[in-house]
Design an enzyme around this catalytic site. Structure first.
Site, short mmCIF file in Angstrom:
data_model
loop_
_atom_site.label_atom_id
_atom_site.label_comp_id
_atom_site.label_asym_id
_atom_site.label_seq_id
_atom_site.Cartn_x
_atom_site.Cartn_y
_atom_site.Cartn_z
N LYS A 1 -7.83 -10.38 -7.95
CA LYS A 1 -8.34 -11.39 -6.93
C LYS A 1 -9.87 -9.70 -7.39
O LYS A 1 -9.07 -8.75 -7.62
CB LYS A 1 -8.13 -11.22 -5.73
CG LYS A 1 -9.11 -11.59 -4.95
CD LYS A 1 -8.74 -11.95 -3.13
CE LYS A 1 -8.48 -10.79 -2.85
NZ LYS A 1 -8.01 -10.59 -1.20
N LYS B 1 0.95 -0.78 -0.17
CA LYS B 1 -0.25 -0.09 -0.02
C LYS B 1 0.85 1.24 0.01
O LYS B 1 0.39 2.29 -0.49
CB LYS B 1 -1.04 -0.17 0.97
CG LYS B 1 -1.75 -0.83 0.98
CD LYS B 1 -3.06 -0.94 2.27
CE LYS B 1 -4.30 -2.23 2.34
NZ LYS B 1 -4.66 -2.37 3.40
N LYS C 1 -11.86 -3.46 -4.59
CA LYS C 1 -12.61 -1.92 -4.86
C LYS C 1 -11.67 -1.37 -5.32
O LYS C 1 -11.86 -0.61 -6.09
CB LYS C 1 -13.14 -1.92 -3.34
CG LYS C 1 -14.41 -2.51 -3.52
CD LYS C 1 -14.91 -1.73 -1.37
CE LYS C 1 -14.40 -2.91 -0.68
NZ LYS C 1 -15.40 -2.78 0.36
#
Length: 342
Positions: A201, A118, A204
């Protein structure tokens, strides 16, 4: 001992990071949560404190938190069987996280792969301390309720391992306090892939919305996205993750929804075109998620009642959390508040 307290306890949650849960959230997590209600003492929460590790619009976060809670209930979470609550409604999460921060090594926290992933997207300098330490908050979320198991996706296994390590470390230093939890990794149907990028996968954070099947989308939008799903150049319907990821994803979605074995489906589609498969997947998906969408909208039409249910769940959660925190505070040597009997 009551039936509820004698059953093993499990806890899990999903962030309110979008306006809708997607099919991967539903089939990979929520469906399995609903099943656990019958055999376990279950706690499910909306981790809104984790959500603010990245910038959030406050009004939007409140709206998404309610929407996530409503979808939990519409998807089958029974508030009479499970404890459903919002993380920030239980201040013991943050209080225990601070204690756990103080027994977590800097190098240990630095090795968390999700932080690396991230922070790499926005640059390490832009990453908040909250993003760096959120695995410790996640450990607190878990250990606070002393669960035997944590239903998570395989990508969260490392965080459960950290919780296990911290539980053992605290128990060794201060005496037996925490249950050392196990990660419950769902083997079947746990991974639903992006319709446009079937090697990734469903998420969002996908590059575009067309790869997602959202529970709150209009059925026409859902059908259109499935019918536009990536397949491949030939017309053979086969289950082959490496060479036919798009077709394989559609077959796995249909198998999960219909509970029909993959090989049986492959035999059914022998000699048929991709359009037949897509039409059947579309029909099965809409039939499953449209009642959830309708029930969610009903719940959102009465926010006062929804908030009452969440407050009721938070009160139950605090009954467990406060006992754990008091035990932790006493063992680390904090002076008890005036009037507290030790």
């Amino acid at each position: 001992m009551s039936e509820t307290t004698s059953r093993p306890r499990v806890l899990s949650g999903m962030q309110p990071s979008g306006n809708s849960l997607h099919l991967g959230n539903y089939l990979g997590a929520l469906v399995n949560w609903v099943k656990t209600q019958h055999d376990y003492q279950t706690l499910f929460f909306i981790p809104d404190m984790h959500a603010i590790t990245v910038a959030q619009d406050p009004a939007q976060l409140r709206e998404r938190t309610r929407k996530t809670a409503a979808q939990y209930i519409a998807g089958g979470i029974d508030v009479d069987k499970s404890i459903l609550f919002v993380q920030s409604h239980v201040p013991e999460h943050a209080q225990l996280a601070w204690v756990l921060n103080c027994i977590t090594g800097f190098g240990e926290a630095s090795r968390m792969t999700q932080f690396k992933d991230k922070s790499a997207k926005g640059g390490a300098e832009a990453a908040s301390v909250g993003l760096f330490t959120y695995p410790v908050l996640m450990a607190a979320d878990i250990l606070l309720y002393r669960p035997q198991g944590v239903p998570v996706g395989d990508d969260q296994r490392q965080h459960v391992e950290l919780a296990r390590d911290l539980a053992k470390r605290f128990n060794h230093r201060f005496g037996e306090t925490f249950t050392v939890p196990e990660a419950f990794i769902q083997k079947e149907g746990a991974r639903i892939y992006d319709l446009q990028n079937p090697t990734a996968k469903m998420s969002k954070s996908a590059s575009g919305p067309n790869g997602l099947i959202n529970l709150m989308d209009d059925p026409k939008v859902t059908a259109k996205r499935i019918k536009s799903a990536v397949t491949d150049a030939d017309t053979v319907i086969a289950h082959d993750r490496e060479n036919k990821p798009g077709v394989t994803n559609l077959l796995e979605i249909l198998s999960t929804l219909t509970e029909k074995p993959i090989q049986s489906l492959v035999a059914d589609y022998e000699g048929k075109m991709y359009g037949h498969l897509k039409a059947d997947v579309s029909e099965a998906v809409v039939a499953r998620i449209e009642p959830i969408r309708s029930r969610t909208l009903e719940l959102l039409d009465d926010p006062g009642e929804l908030d009452r249910l969440l407050a009721q769940g938070a009160a139950k959660a605090r009954g467990i959390a406060a006992e754990t925190l008091a035990d932790v505070y006493a063992k680390v040597g904090f002076l008890p508040p005036m009037g507290t009997v030790v």
